[in-house]
Design a protein around this motif. Structure first.
Motif, PDB file in Angstrom:
ATOM      1  N   ARG A   1     -14.284  -1.171  -6.812  1.00  0.00           N
ATOM      2  CA  ARG A   1     -13.698  -0.468  -5.673  1.00  0.00           C
ATOM      3  C   ARG A   1     -12.938  -1.414  -4.734  1.00  0.00           C
ATOM      4  N   PRO A   2     -13.483  -2.586  -4.387  1.00  0.00           N
ATOM      5  CA  PRO A   2     -12.709  -3.506  -3.527  1.00  0.00           C
ATOM      6  C   PRO A   2     -11.389  -3.934  -4.159  1.00  0.00           C
ATOM      7  N   LEU A   3     -11.372  -4.072  -5.485  1.00  0.00           N
ATOM      8  CA  LEU A   3     -10.136  -4.469  -6.149  1.00  0.00           C
ATOM      9  C   LEU A   3      -9.090  -3.364  -6.045  1.00  0.00           C
ATOM     10  N   ARG A   4      -9.524  -2.115  -6.191  1.00  0.00           N
ATOM     11  CA  ARG A   4      -8.581  -1.004  -6.045  1.00  0.00           C
ATOM     12  C   ARG A   4      -8.085  -0.894  -4.609  1.00  0.00           C
ATOM     13  N   ALA A   5      -9.005  -1.112  -3.655  1.00  0.00           N
ATOM     14  CA  ALA A   5      -8.599  -1.078  -2.246  1.00  0.00           C
ATOM     15  C   ALA A   5      -7.586  -2.181  -1.949  1.00  0.00           C
ATOM     16  N   MET A   6      -7.804  -3.349  -2.550  1.00  0.00           N
ATOM     17  CA  MET A   6      -6.878  -4.459  -2.374  1.00  0.00           C
ATOM     18  C   MET A   6      -5.498  -4.102  -2.927  1.00  0.00           C
ATOM     19  N   ALA A   7      -5.470  -3.495  -4.110  1.00  0.00           N
ATOM     20  CA  ALA A   7      -4.197  -3.105  -4.716  1.00  0.00           C
ATOM     21  C   ALA A   7      -3.470  -2.072  -3.861  1.00  0.00           C
ATOM     22  N   SER A   8      -4.225  -1.101  -3.317  1.00  0.00           N
ATOM     23  CA  SER A   8      -3.604  -0.082  -2.453  1.00  0.00           C
ATOM     24  C   SER A   8      -3.052  -0.704  -1.177  1.00  0.00           C
ATOM     25  N   ALA A   9      -3.825  -1.633  -0.581  1.00  0.00           N
ATOM     26  CA  ALA A   9      -3.375  -2.288   0.644  1.00  0.00           C
ATOM     27  C   ALA A   9      -2.119  -3.107   0.409  1.00  0.00           C
ATOM     28  N   LEU A  10      -2.064  -3.802  -0.726  1.00  0.00           N
ATOM     29  CA  LEU A  10      -0.871  -4.587  -1.046  1.00  0.00           C
ATOM     30  C   LEU A  10       0.340  -3.689  -1.273  1.00  0.00           C
ATOM     31  N   SER A  11       0.136  -2.565  -1.940  1.00  0.00           N
ATOM     32  CA  SER A  11       1.236  -1.626  -2.161  1.00  0.00           C
ATOM     33  C   SER A  11       1.761  -1.083  -0.845  1.00  0.00           C
ATOM     34  N   ALA A  12       0.827  -0.732   0.067  1.00  0.00           N
ATOM     35  CA  ALA A  12       1.237  -0.229   1.379  1.00  0.00           C
ATOM     36  C   ALA A  12       1.968  -1.308   2.168  1.00  0.00           C
ATOM     37  N   HIS A  13       1.492  -2.547   2.058  1.00  0.00           N
ATOM     38  CA  HIS A  13       2.133  -3.658   2.759  1.00  0.00           C
ATOM     39  C   HIS A  13       3.551  -3.881   2.247  1.00  0.00           C
ATOM     40  N   GLN A  14       3.740  -3.819   0.934  1.00  0.00           N
ATOM     41  CA  GLN A  14       5.062  -3.994   0.354  1.00  0.00           C
ATOM     42  C   GLN A  14       5.997  -2.861   0.752  1.00  0.00           C
ATOM     43  N   ALA A  15       5.432  -1.674   0.972  1.00  0.00           N
ATOM     44  CA  ALA A  15       6.249  -0.522   1.357  1.00  0.00           C
ATOM     45  C   ALA A  15       6.543  -0.494   2.844  1.00  0.00           C
ATOM     46  N   GLY A  16       6.115  -1.527   3.585  1.00  0.00           N
ATOM     47  CA  GLY A  16       6.403  -1.592   5.013  1.00  0.00           C
ATOM     48  C   GLY A  16       5.312  -1.013   5.883  1.00  0.00           C
ATOM     49  N   GLY A  17       4.130  -0.827   5.309  1.00  0.00           N
ATOM     50  CA  GLY A  17       3.014  -0.276   6.078  1.00  0.00           C
ATOM     51  C   GLY A  17       2.335  -1.339   6.916  1.00  0.00           C
ATOM     52  N   PRO A  18       1.067  -1.105   7.285  1.00  0.00           N
ATOM     53  CA  PRO A  18       0.334  -2.074   8.108  1.00  0.00           C
ATOM     54  C   PRO A  18       0.272  -3.440   7.442  1.00  0.00           C
ATOM     55  N   GLY A  19       0.222  -4.476   8.269  1.00  0.00           N
ATOM     56  CA  GLY A  19       0.168  -5.833   7.751  1.00  0.00           C
ATOM     57  C   GLY A  19      -1.093  -6.079   6.938  1.00  0.00           C
ATOM     58  N   TRP A  20      -0.973  -6.935   5.956  1.00  0.00           N
ATOM     59  CA  TRP A  20      -2.102  -7.268   5.087  1.00  0.00           C
ATOM     60  C   TRP A  20      -3.138  -8.051   5.877  1.00  0.00           C
ATOM     61  N   LYS A  21      -4.377  -7.585   5.868  1.00  0.00           N
ATOM     62  CA  LYS A  21      -5.449  -8.245   6.606  1.00  0.00           C
ATOM     63  C   LYS A  21      -6.542  -8.793   5.695  1.00  0.00           C
ATOM     64  N   GLY A  22      -6.388  -8.595   4.404  1.00  0.00           N
ATOM     65  CA  GLY A  22      -7.393  -9.110   3.483  1.00  0.00           C
ATOM     66  C   GLY A  22      -8.602  -8.208   3.396  1.00  0.00           C
ATOM     67  N   MET A  23      -9.546  -8.547   2.508  1.00  0.00           N
ATOM     68  CA  MET A  23     -10.774  -7.790   2.324  1.00  0.00           C
ATOM     69  C   MET A  23     -11.888  -8.489   3.084  1.00  0.00           C
TER      70      MET A  23
END
Length: 292
Positions: A61-83
């Motif tokens: 689950r953390p790996l999937r959350a990480m992938a979703s966060a990175l995708s959102a970050h690349q799309a201009g969403g909230p800044g990446w804050k890590g897990m």
């Protein structure tokens, strides 16, 4: 096929293969005891399969959350804050590495963006940044109906400063001009290096007369600059001021301000001249000497 299913299929085949073979063997045995063992093994296998899927899902689950966060970050969403959570396993190590690289890349991108829109020597915005900001201010002026003034200024005899005192003195004059502009303008005014020894001021909600007074304040502040090896008064500039209501194109505004600037140069330099208003005769509101 998802990573969870790939890992599960691998684990299931490798670990459960002997158990599956035993179940298959017992299924052909008609003994009641064999049937009981078959039911028991089948139930245990199904239960183990469900538990394996649930646990794998929790682990990944953390790996999937990480992938979703990175995708959102690349799309201009909230800044990446890590897990977060202080994980010390491979996922935690991966998250820390990605966080470090993402922050470094973000910092580099911000620096490059700032460099692309600012002048290194003076710290002011550059022409590209100015054009974007001026377009915004023109739109605001058009909506509000309030005046907008634009000032072009060009350092006098700049080539002579470079020829007589060297390019370091020329750079010093440009830097000093930038500092004067920063210290002489209002908090909402905009200043940029237009190119070479030319600068531009954008003065929101400012009439032609108010823009002239601000330009005069800057001109007199430049006269007071003391910078070795130049004497006091060694840095002067000529100014052209124009007013717009927001109905003009940028190049038309610059053209009128530039005409006034060249008129100031022709009139003897170190002075401020108002540009003619659109539709007026060239003589109207055109020339203002130093003492005006």
């Amino acid at each position: 096929m998802s990573l969870t299913l790939k890992i599960f299929a691998t684990c299931f085949v490798c670990i459960h293969l002997p158990l599956i073979a035993t179940i298959a063997y017992l299924s052909f045995d008609d003994e009641p005891r064999a049937k009981g063992i078959l039911v028991l093994l089948t139930g245990a296998t199904l239960l183990g399969t469900v538990c394996c899927l649930v646990i794998l899902n929790l682990y990944l689950r953390p790996l999937r959350a990480m992938a979703s966060a990175l995708s959102a970050h690349q799309a201009g969403g909230p800044g990446w804050k890590g897990m977060h959570g202080g994980r010390r396993d491979e996922i935690g190590i991966l998250s820390d590495a990605i966080t470090s690289m993402t922050l470094e890349i973000g910092s580099t991108v911000r620096k490059l963006s700032q460099q692309a829109l600012s002048d290194d020597l003076t710290g002011l915005g550059n022409r590209r940044w100015l054009t974007e900001r001026l377009q915004e201010e023109i739109a605001k002026a058009a909506r509000s109906g309030k005046p907008l003034s634009v000032v072009l200024l060009d350092l006098d005899n700049f080539k002579t400063i470079n020829d007589r005192h060297g390019h370091d003195a020329g750079d010093g004059a440009l830097t000093a001009t930038g500092e004067v502009l920063k210290g002489s303008l209002r908090s909402f005014d905009i200043a940029a290096r237009f190119g070479g020894e030319e600068f531009c001021l954008v003065l929101p909600e400012t009439s032609l007369e108010e823009g002239w007074r601000i330009a005069e304040r800057v001109r007199k502040a430049l006269e007071d600059v003391r910078m070795e090896p130049l004497p006091r008064g060694g840095i002067t500039a000529s100014f052209g001021v124009c007013e717009t209501s927001g109905e003009e194109q940028i190049h038309d505004i610059f053209k009128r301000a530039d005409e006034a600037l060249y008129a100031a140069k022709a009139a003897g330099r170190n002075r401020t001249i108002r540009a003619r208003m659109p539709g007026s005769l060239p003589e109207e509101h055109c020339e203002t000497n130093v003492e005006d």
